[in-house]
Design a protein around this motif. Structure first.
Motif, PDB file in Angstrom:
ATOM      1  N   ILE A 285      48.848  82.004  32.804  1.00  0.00           N
ATOM      2  CA  ILE A 285      47.457  82.045  32.381  1.00  0.00           C
ATOM      3  C   ILE A 285      46.888  80.642  32.499  1.00  0.00           C
ATOM      4  CG2 ILE A 285      48.031  81.670  29.938  1.00  0.00           C
ATOM      5  CD1 ILE A 285      45.591  83.408  29.226  1.00  0.00           C
TER       6      ILE A 285
ATOM      7  N   PRO B  30      45.114  85.635  34.565  1.00  0.00           N
ATOM      8  CA  PRO B  30      44.095  85.632  33.503  1.00  0.00           C
ATOM      9  C   PRO B  30      43.651  84.214  33.168  1.00  0.00           C
ATOM     10  CG  PRO B  30      46.263  86.056  32.582  1.00  0.00           C
ATOM     11  CD  PRO B  30      46.435  86.050  34.073  1.00  0.00           C
TER      12      PRO B  30
ATOM     13  N   SER C 281      38.634  86.154  31.027  1.00  0.00           N
ATOM     14  CA  SER C 281      38.898  87.199  32.021  1.00  0.00           C
ATOM     15  C   SER C 281      39.065  88.547  31.325  1.00  0.00           C
ATOM     16  CB  SER C 281      40.145  86.861  32.844  1.00  0.00           C
ATOM     17  OG  SER C 281      41.290  86.769  32.022  1.00  0.00           O
TER      18      SER C 281
ATOM     19  N   ASP D  86      41.224  90.815  31.418  1.00  0.00           N
ATOM     20  CA  ASP D  86      42.544  91.259  30.960  1.00  0.00           C
ATOM     21  C   ASP D  86      43.016  90.531  29.713  1.00  0.00           C
ATOM     22  OD1 ASP D  86      42.642  88.962  32.431  1.00  0.00           O
ATOM     23  OD2 ASP D  86      44.254  89.578  33.760  1.00  0.00           O
TER      24      ASP D  86
END
Length: 370
Positions: free
Chosen positions: A229, A265, A338, A340
């Motif tokens: 991430i 993400p 993001s 997700d």
């Protein structure tokens, strides 16, 4: 007559020397710099600090002396423009229609101590700070980065300069002088890499030698399933004279689009100096001749995420007057996340602008896989 000519020649020579020094010392950041973890660096004085925290391995990757960790599934992130510890509730500011240039040394130190105490109170996993000074004249050469390092020994700390000038010559009667300042990312978990990305915005020459070079800091973290991430810290242009904020938003949209296409993400937080979608500014906000925020053009972000902000509170006060009932308040501090990543909560912490002209914003999120 000769005396007048000598005086004029001396003034011209002094100006040329000043301009030449500005050119030679002008901060020219690279488009991409991999940053060093400052948490293990010793030394408390300004002279002992490294001149540039951009430092990387010989192959151009990785952070020296850092072993990356794994982020927890539930994450708390505190975002705060700390106003370099010099813009507490007692201050107005000359550039924004006020009269003051800096507060007292005692009040500056008290502001920084209050900021540190507030961060400790919430104990976030990650801290995103803007306007952190390092031995600047406006903050009495207090090394705020070193204060953070000492106050948070269990955090990894990264600094990306966005303001470096040997002498800011305004206001003429009491110049701000030397400024070294930037954005700071602190994390309990060691990231795999932290990068300073130079935004494509520039003030025209020679103003750019005495003004900010805006940037984005990104930290890449490993998740439990082995994926990554990206968490970013942004501080966008405030006094836009020609599409600078648009260029920054477009650049950020292109970056997050690349991350989305890779399935990575992201969470980007900071002081955008633009108000978020669905926010309606007052006439006082849009009518301020010294400082005017504009709407964030979310179309430039290409739909790769969503804005997370607290509609119940304001995050910034205009600096034409000290804080009080007549203060103009607005919203410029929030997150871009993001799709997700689940937003569990986002809350503006009301400190009545005691320590800074901005209020901190606390995000709690759940990371994929959920």
């Amino acid at each position: 007559m000769h005396i007048v000519l000598y005086v004029l020649a001396a003034v011209a020579a002094a100006f040329l020397i000043f301009l030449l020094t500005a050119v030679i010392t002008d901060y020219r950041p690279a488009e991409k710099e991999v940053l060093q973890d400052l948490s293990g660096i010793s030394g408390t004085s300004c002279e002992e600090r490294p001149e540039n925290p951009a430092l990387h391995n010989s192959d151009g990757s990785g952070i020296i002396g850092t072993t990356a960790g794994v982020l927890p599934d539930s994450l708390s992130i505190l975002c705060w423009n700390i106003g370099y510890g010099g813009l507490g509730d007692d201050m107005d500011f000359f550039y924004d229609g006020g009269t003051q240039v800096r507060t007292s040394r005692e009040r500056t130190k008290a502001n920084i101590d209050g900021i540190i105490a507030e961060i400790r109170r919430h104990s976030p996993d990650i801290v995103l700070l803007q306007e952190v000074d390092e031995c600047s004249r406006r903050t009495y050469r207090i090394n705020e980065v070193e204060m953070l390092r000492r106050a948070f020994p269990d955090y990894h700390i990264f600094l990306g300069y966005n303001y470096k000038s040997f002498l800011v010559p305004i206001p003429l009667k009491a110049p701000m002088g030397r400024v070294a300042s930037g954005v700071v990312l602190m994390s309990r978990i060691a990231p795999e890499e932290v990068v300073r990305w130079q935004y494509p915005s520039r003030f025209p020459w020679p103003v750019n030698m005495f003004n900010l070079k805006r940037c984005l800091l990104t930290a890449t973290f490993r998740l439990a399933d082995g994926s990554c991430i990206v968490i970013g810290n942004t501080h966008n242009t405030a006094y836009d004279t020609g599409g600078m904020r648009t260029a920054e938003t477009r650049w950020l949209g292109e970056m997050t689009a690349r991350l989305a296409s890779e399935g990575t993400p992201f969470i980007i937080g900071g002081d955008w100096n633009q108000f978020p979608p669905d926010y309606t500014p007052s006439a006082a906000e849009t009518g301020d001749p010294h400082f005017t925020t504009v709407a964030l053009d979310t179309a430039l972000l290409q739909g790769t995420g969503r804005i997370a902000w607290d509609p119940s509170a304001r995050t910034l006060r205009h600096l034409n007057v000290p804080y009080g009932p007549e203060s103009v308040l607005t919203v410029t501090d929030y997150f871009y996340i993001s799709h997700d990543v689940r937003t569990d909560s986002v809350r503006t912490i009301d400190l009545s602008y005691r320590y800074s002209d901005h209020q901190p914003v606390l995000l709690k999120a759940t990371l994929p896989p959920q």
